[in-house]
Design an enzyme around this catalytic site. Structure first.
Site: not given
Ligand code: DER
Length: 232
Positions: A31, A85, A87-88, A99, A101, A107
């Site tokens: 997102s 990109d 990141a969580d 990951g 998502g 990625e």
């Protein structure tokens, strides 16, 4: 919301500071990247930038096409100038969990092909140690027929439990863009992530882990107070 505003701040900072004319840009998934692609498209229009975009998922490909950006691939551009990109979670050493998502494999491939891998995140991802903020565990992409033995091996060797990620809007497990399954490894304590990442990748059936060790060059965090900070 505050988090969405923070994502936008980070996305714009990364695009404004790291994308130049004639660049080949890796586009991440999730997102937060949506804001970065919005800004990228705006800059292309305003500055007549000549860039091409390499996606990291079906979602990223849709984003690129939706904005009328030029779609490319690693066959044409095996070396990218920059990859951006989300990141969580990000720890003190800039080790990432990615990951959430389900797009970690492409990625990591694209990030590894970029001269500069730039991460964008809201303040909730800024952590001192993996697992402090993010409770989803480490995503691991596996060949479907192997998920039970791989799950057992991870639990036996490293502790915790590795759970098959089940789909919400489809019966059965999540199937990745590469037609694989995902195990979410709910680890129990801090690890030497470089050692663990390599050890997990060696298990037959493991395709890729969501541990990005020593890959991120810089992480931009959108903050609650409307500012942007970054860590190198
Ligand atoms: O799944 C992924 O790897 C995403 O990039 C994830 O790490 C970040 O997604 P978000 O920007 O929606 O939080």
């Amino acid at each position: 919301s505050m988090a969405e505003e923070a994502k936008k701040l980070a996305g714009c900072a990364a695009v404004d500071n790291h994308v130049q004319n004639n660049h080949v840009v890796g586009v991440g998934s999730g997102s937060t990247i949506v804001y970065a692609v919005d800004r990228l498209a705006e800059r292309v229009r305003q500055e007549k930038l000549n860039i091409v975009c390499v996606p990291t998922s079906f979602q990223a490909r849709q984003l690129i096409l939706k904005h009328g950006l030029i779609l490319s691939d690693l066959d044409r551009h095996p070396e990218l100038d920059v990859a951006i990109d989300g990141a969580d979670e990000v720890d003190a050493a800039l080790t990432l969990i990615k990951g959430g998502g389900g797009c970690l494999t492409q990625e990591k491939i694209v990030a590894g092909c970029a001269k500069h891998f730039i991460v964008i995140a809201d303040f909730r991802k800024d952590s001192m140690a993996l697992g402090q903020q993010w409770k989803g565990g480490v995503p691991i992409e596996v060949i479907p027929m192997s998920y039970v033995p791989v799950s057992r091996t991870i639990a036996k060797r490293f502790g915790g439990k590795a759970v098959l990620r089940m789909a919400v809007n489809k019966a059965g497990p999540v199937v990745t863009d590469n037609s694989n399954f995902i195990l979410d490894w709910k680890f129990e304590h801090a690890q030497n992530w470089k050692v663990v990442n390599t050890a997990i990748k060696m298990i037959p059936g493991v395709v890729e882990t969501g541990l990005f060790v020593g890959m991120a060059e810089r992480v931009y965090f959108g903050m609650e107070d409307g500012t942007v900070s970054f860590r190198d």
